[in-house]
Design a protein around this motif. Structure first.
Motif, PDB file in Angstrom:
ATOM      1  N   LEU A   1     105.954  18.244  37.624  1.00 15.51           N
ATOM      2  CA  LEU A   1     104.945  18.341  36.881  1.00 15.51           C
ATOM      3  C   LEU A   1     104.888  16.826  35.962  1.00 15.51           C
ATOM      4  CD1 LEU A   1     105.747  21.555  35.126  1.00 15.51           C
ATOM      5  CD2 LEU A   1     103.969  21.301  36.495  1.00 15.51           C
ATOM      6  N   LYS A   2     105.741  16.060  35.517  1.00 17.90           N
ATOM      7  CA  LYS A   2     105.709  14.877  34.993  1.00 17.90           C
ATOM      8  C   LYS A   2     105.218  13.854  36.053  1.00 17.90           C
ATOM      9  CE  LYS A   2     108.982  14.995  31.080  1.00 17.90           C
ATOM     10  NZ  LYS A   2     108.209  14.309  30.347  1.00 17.90           N
ATOM     11  N   LEU A   3     105.425  13.764  37.326  1.00 21.57           N
ATOM     12  CA  LEU A   3     104.719  12.987  38.230  1.00 21.57           C
ATOM     13  C   LEU A   3     103.300  13.150  38.195  1.00 21.57           C
ATOM     14  CD1 LEU A   3     105.673  10.530  40.252  1.00 21.57           C
ATOM     15  CD2 LEU A   3     106.028  12.568  41.788  1.00 21.57           C
ATOM     16  N   LEU A   4     102.969  14.436  38.480  1.00 23.27           N
ATOM     17  CA  LEU A   4     101.562  14.707  38.643  1.00 23.27           C
ATOM     18  C   LEU A   4     100.780  14.457  37.565  1.00 23.27           C
ATOM     19  CD1 LEU A   4     101.947  18.302  40.240  1.00 23.27           C
ATOM     20  CD2 LEU A   4     101.047  15.978  41.532  1.00 23.27           C
ATOM     21  N   GLY A   5     101.515  14.699  36.552  1.00 23.29           N
ATOM     22  CA  GLY A   5     100.666  14.200  35.262  1.00 23.29           C
ATOM     23  C   GLY A   5     100.534  12.855  35.174  1.00 23.29           C
ATOM     24  N   GLY A   6     101.364  11.917  35.705  1.00 22.58           N
ATOM     25  CA  GLY A   6     101.579  10.545  35.413  1.00 22.58           C
ATOM     26  C   GLY A   6     100.325  10.035  36.431  1.00 22.58           C
ATOM     27  N   ILE A   7     100.128  10.516  37.490  1.00 23.47           N
ATOM     28  CA  ILE A   7      98.638  10.121  38.218  1.00 23.47           C
ATOM     29  C   ILE A   7      97.434  10.428  37.776  1.00 23.47           C
ATOM     30  CG2 ILE A   7      97.902  10.587  40.743  1.00 23.47           C
ATOM     31  CD1 ILE A   7     100.694  11.053  41.680  1.00 23.47           C
ATOM     32  N   ALA A   8      97.573  11.679  37.174  1.00 22.30           N
ATOM     33  CA  ALA A   8      96.415  11.953  36.514  1.00 22.30           C
ATOM     34  C   ALA A   8      96.075  11.166  35.343  1.00 22.30           C
ATOM     35  CB  ALA A   8      96.372  13.443  36.110  1.00 22.30           C
ATOM     36  N   SER A   9      97.084  10.927  34.725  1.00 23.50           N
ATOM     37  CA  SER A   9      96.669   9.916  33.287  1.00 23.50           C
ATOM     38  C   SER A   9      96.208   8.520  33.768  1.00 23.50           C
ATOM     39  CB  SER A   9      98.034   9.647  32.469  1.00 23.50           C
ATOM     40  OG  SER A   9      98.987   8.956  33.419  1.00 23.50           O
ATOM     41  N   VAL A  10      96.533   8.086  34.916  1.00 22.58           N
ATOM     42  CA  VAL A  10      96.136   6.833  35.231  1.00 22.58           C
ATOM     43  C   VAL A  10      94.411   6.886  35.812  1.00 22.58           C
ATOM     44  CG1 VAL A  10      96.233   4.813  36.956  1.00 22.58           C
ATOM     45  CG2 VAL A  10      98.365   5.841  36.127  1.00 22.58           C
ATOM     46  N   LEU A  11      94.319   7.881  36.535  1.00 20.30           N
ATOM     47  CA  LEU A  11      92.903   7.998  36.970  1.00 20.30           C
ATOM     48  C   LEU A  11      92.072   8.358  35.654  1.00 20.30           C
ATOM     49  CD1 LEU A  11      93.487  10.318  40.077  1.00 20.30           C
ATOM     50  CD2 LEU A  11      93.156   7.766  39.812  1.00 20.30           C
ATOM     51  N   LEU A  12      92.593   9.024  34.596  1.00 19.93           N
ATOM     52  CA  LEU A  12      91.367   9.316  33.590  1.00 19.93           C
ATOM     53  C   LEU A  12      91.369   8.174  32.616  1.00 19.93           C
ATOM     54  CD1 LEU A  12      92.787  12.932  32.509  1.00 19.93           C
ATOM     55  CD2 LEU A  12      90.609  12.250  33.257  1.00 19.93           C
ATOM     56  N   ALA A  13      92.679   7.495  32.394  1.00 18.53           N
ATOM     57  CA  ALA A  13      92.435   5.903  31.382  1.00 18.53           C
ATOM     58  C   ALA A  13      91.339   5.325  32.306  1.00 18.53           C
ATOM     59  CB  ALA A  13      93.851   5.483  31.342  1.00 18.53           C
ATOM     60  N   VAL A  14      91.508   5.004  33.540  1.00 16.21           N
ATOM     61  CA  VAL A  14      90.776   3.841  34.273  1.00 16.21           C
ATOM     62  C   VAL A  14      89.373   4.524  34.153  1.00 16.21           C
ATOM     63  CG1 VAL A  14      90.122   2.911  36.423  1.00 16.21           C
ATOM     64  CG2 VAL A  14      92.491   2.970  35.621  1.00 16.21           C
ATOM     65  N   GLY A  15      89.023   5.845  34.321  1.00 12.31           N
ATOM     66  CA  GLY A  15      87.632   6.320  34.466  1.00 12.31           C
ATOM     67  C   GLY A  15      87.209   6.104  33.082  1.00 12.31           C
ATOM     68  N   SER A  16      87.818   6.498  32.277  1.00 14.41           N
ATOM     69  CA  SER A  16      87.228   6.651  30.773  1.00 14.41           C
ATOM     70  C   SER A  16      86.994   5.223  30.038  1.00 14.41           C
ATOM     71  CB  SER A  16      88.284   7.116  29.780  1.00 14.41           C
ATOM     72  OG  SER A  16      88.716   8.453  29.981  1.00 14.41           O
ATOM     73  N   ILE A  17      87.751   4.085  30.466  1.00 18.89           N
ATOM     74  CA  ILE A  17      87.187   2.893  29.989  1.00 18.89           C
ATOM     75  C   ILE A  17      85.921   2.335  30.999  1.00 18.89           C
ATOM     76  CG2 ILE A  17      88.327   1.249  31.816  1.00 18.89           C
ATOM     77  CD1 ILE A  17      88.595   0.836  28.071  1.00 18.89           C
ATOM     78  N   PHE A  18      85.786   2.982  31.893  1.00 19.39           N
ATOM     79  CA  PHE A  18      84.373   2.682  32.338  1.00 19.39           C
ATOM     80  C   PHE A  18      83.155   3.507  32.085  1.00 19.39           C
ATOM     81  CE2 PHE A  18      86.495   1.290  36.308  1.00 19.39           C
ATOM     82  CZ  PHE A  18      85.918  -0.142  36.729  1.00 19.39           C
ATOM     83  N   PHE A  19      83.569   4.614  31.494  1.00 18.53           N
ATOM     84  CA  PHE A  19      82.849   5.440  30.855  1.00 18.53           C
ATOM     85  C   PHE A  19      82.130   5.105  29.449  1.00 18.53           C
ATOM     86  CE2 PHE A  19      81.943   9.265  27.738  1.00 18.53           C
ATOM     87  CZ  PHE A  19      80.933   9.772  28.572  1.00 18.53           C
ATOM     88  N   LEU A  20      83.012   4.420  28.733  1.00 21.78           N
ATOM     89  CA  LEU A  20      82.683   3.461  27.516  1.00 21.78           C
ATOM     90  C   LEU A  20      81.926   2.406  27.667  1.00 21.78           C
ATOM     91  CD1 LEU A  20      86.222   4.143  25.566  1.00 21.78           C
ATOM     92  CD2 LEU A  20      84.086   5.321  25.086  1.00 21.78           C
ATOM     93  N   GLY A  21      81.911   2.027  28.861  1.00 25.67           N
ATOM     94  CA  GLY A  21      80.729   0.923  29.110  1.00 25.67           C
ATOM     95  C   GLY A  21      81.545  -0.402  29.094  1.00 25.67           C
ATOM     96  N   GLU A  22      82.971  -0.312  29.369  1.00 29.91           N
ATOM     97  CA  GLU A  22      83.660  -1.496  29.356  1.00 29.91           C
ATOM     98  C   GLU A  22      83.496  -2.009  30.906  1.00 29.91           C
ATOM     99  OE1 GLU A  22      84.846  -3.348  26.810  1.00 29.91           O
ATOM    100  OE2 GLU A  22      85.291  -1.872  25.327  1.00 29.91           O
ATOM    101  N   HIS A  23      83.160  -3.382  31.001  1.00 23.89           N
ATOM    102  CA  HIS A  23      82.820  -4.165  32.108  1.00 23.89           C
ATOM    103  C   HIS A  23      83.697  -5.365  32.423  1.00 23.89           C
ATOM    104  CE1 HIS A  23      80.012  -1.113  33.501  1.00 23.89           C
ATOM    105  NE2 HIS A  23      79.124  -1.386  32.337  1.00 23.89           N
ATOM    106  N   GLU A  24      84.432  -5.697  31.231  1.00 29.17           N
ATOM    107  CA  GLU A  24      85.234  -6.904  31.366  1.00 29.17           C
ATOM    108  C   GLU A  24      86.603  -6.813  32.268  1.00 29.17           C
ATOM    109  OE1 GLU A  24      88.055  -9.597  28.213  1.00 29.17           O
ATOM    110  OE2 GLU A  24      86.670  -8.062  27.449  1.00 29.17           O
ATOM    111  N   THR A  25      86.366  -7.475  33.299  1.00 32.28           N
ATOM    112  CA  THR A  25      87.597  -7.319  34.303  1.00 32.28           C
ATOM    113  C   THR A  25      89.074  -7.347  33.727  1.00 32.28           C
ATOM    114  OG1 THR A  25      86.172  -8.515  35.748  1.00 32.28           O
ATOM    115  CG2 THR A  25      88.426  -8.198  36.615  1.00 32.28           C
ATOM    116  N   LEU A  26      89.239  -8.449  32.868  1.00 26.64           N
ATOM    117  CA  LEU A  26      90.683  -8.500  32.424  1.00 26.64           C
ATOM    118  C   LEU A  26      91.093  -7.023  31.809  1.00 26.64           C
ATOM    119  CD1 LEU A  26      93.305  -9.824  31.700  1.00 26.64           C
ATOM    120  CD2 LEU A  26      91.826 -10.766  29.571  1.00 26.64           C
TER     121      LEU A  26
END
Length: 440
Positions: A102-127
């Motif tokens: 359960l924790k492993l699947l949650g860990g994978i989901a958290s990465v995808l959501l974090a990266v997706g959310s930073i794009f959603f907020l309009g952040e385009h700075e590569t760093l």
């Protein structure tokens, strides 16, 4: 008569043995946290001075942003799993195996959501995007913390402490090397991720060395449903807690800028470093509180009251001197570039009183199956925090964020309990914990 005396003597021996185990376990947790506190404070301050206010602010902004998704990889399972292992030790392989996946699947989901959310907020700075992706991957390795839950349930935290501290010390040495070689900001993110990977390997080695194998772990869908059903309120509560702890830095970054986040983060680092104290004590004492509830209601509430009193007094012992010494502490540690963090620290340090109270009452909410109530008041506090930040940050910047944090923490961890019939009992105990002459 002799038989009764023998039984009483045996019971006393078991009680003393259990107390010694709790004290020893707490001692190991304290040793772990004190080592981490000392080393991370020294190296963390060195990193802050090296990176400067702007880059240090950017790094902490990303850390705060990623941490908002941490409830997805923890899934609120920790306390629930410890309680299940204590009650069903014969079924530990199934509980641990299910928790790990359960924790492993949650860990994978958290990465995808974090990266997706930073794009959603309009952040385009590569760093910034790279920092979110790298630091977000730490959640995947946190699945190995399942092993730590086993040691907690057995009041044997020393084994997980040893494993994690080896990783921490190696990581600390690498950070020093990065500073000396003038490494870029991105390198510090990779090193932070490496610590979680090394901790996972260390926990696995220690667990295997104890003669137990992870190969015996097994997944069970029914167990997964049971655990998630109990932890679901804690997942949402975890989101609310992360909003308490980190939304101020995210909102400061969005509304003011990275430099203000850097100044505020310097104050928060000193203020929050004390939170290891209640975490260590509660994790050690919680199993005995759960066990006390099965034996005696009076003993159960006595232990909760004593825990609250202890943590409340400790919080006062920390907050009072820090209030008057905040300016000097910031200047000595971080330098003149972070001078504005002094007044923020003097205010933010009082958040510890309500954080300590909240952690002390967490075993009660779990034991009473009132996780949904805990969720409600935590969500209220989180929403209040956001509203207050919106009102106070534009005018008072980091100082306003600190005020918002205190008010929202006080509301969720303390005041809300007085307005709900289901929690008025624990509210009364909280009030009594503030009275120096009241005996539980």
């Amino acid at each position: 008569m002799l038989s009764k005396l023998r039984l009483k003597s045996l019971s006393q021996l078991k009680s003393r043995s259990g107390l010694r185990a709790i004290i020893a376990n707490t001692g190991w947790l304290f040793a772990d946290r004190i080592l981490r506190m000392g080393a991370s404070l020294v190296v963390g301050v060195w990193v802050a001075r090296y990176l400067g206010v702007q880059q240090y602010g950017l790094f902490n902004y990303v850390l705060a942003f990623v941490s908002l998704f941490s409830p997805i990889f923890t899934l609120g399972l920790d306390d629930v799993v410890v309680r299940h292992i204590v009650r069903q030790s014969s079924n530990k392989e199934e509980i641990l195996g299910t928790t790990f996946w359960l924790k492993l699947l949650g860990g994978i989901a958290s990465v995808l959501l974090a990266v997706g959310s930073i794009f959603f907020l309009g952040e385009h700075e590569t760093l910034k995007i790279w920092l979110v992706a790298i630091l977000g991957m730490a959640g995947i390795f946190r699945a190995a913390d399942t092993i730590e839950l086993w040691f907690q349930s057995q009041v044997q935290s020393k084994f997980s402490v040893i494993a994690k501290n080896i990783a921490f010390l190696l990581n600390t040495l690498i950070k020093i090397a990065l500073i000396l070689t003038k490494a870029p900001l991105l390198a510090f993110a990779w090193v932070t991720l490496a610590e979680f990977a090394m901790s996972a390997i260390g926990l696995l080695i220690v667990y295997q060395a104890r003669g137990i194998s992870v190969l015996l772990w097994r997944w069970n869908f029914t167990t997964a449903k049971t655990l998630l059903k109990e932890s679901l309120p804690l997942i949402f509560s975890g989101f609310a807690i992360m909003i308490f702890m980190r939304i101020d830095q995210v909102m400061l970054g969005q509304m003011i800028g990275d430099e203000e986040v850097g100044i505020y983060s310097a104050a928060v680092r000193v203020s929050e470093i004390w939170y290891f104290i209640p975490a260590a004590i509660v994790s050690s004492v919680a199993p005995s509180i759960y066990a006390a509830k099965e034996k005696s209601e009076s003993l159960y509430y006595q232990r909760i009251g004593q825990l609250l009193r202890l943590l409340t007094y400790i919080s006062f012992a920390i907050a009072l001197p820090m209030t008057f010494l905040s300016d000097k502490i910031i200047m000595v540690m971080f330098g003149s570039g972070y001078a504005q963090a002094g007044p923020i620290l003097a205010v933010h340090i009082w958040t510890s009183l309500f954080v300590f109270m909240g952690l002390a009452t967490s075993p009660w909410f779990i034991a009473e199956s009132l996780n949904h109530v805990s969720l409600g008041k935590t969500l209220f506090g989180a929403i209040l925090n956001i509203i207050l930040n919106l009102l106070l940050i534009p005018k008072y910047a980091g100082f306003g964020a600190a005020i918002a944090t205190i008010i929202s923490q006080a509301s969720a961890a303390f005041l809300c309990n007085g307005f709900d019939k289901r929690t008025q009992k624990i509210f009364n105990i909280q009030v009594r914990s503030l009275l120096p002459f009241y005996k539980f």
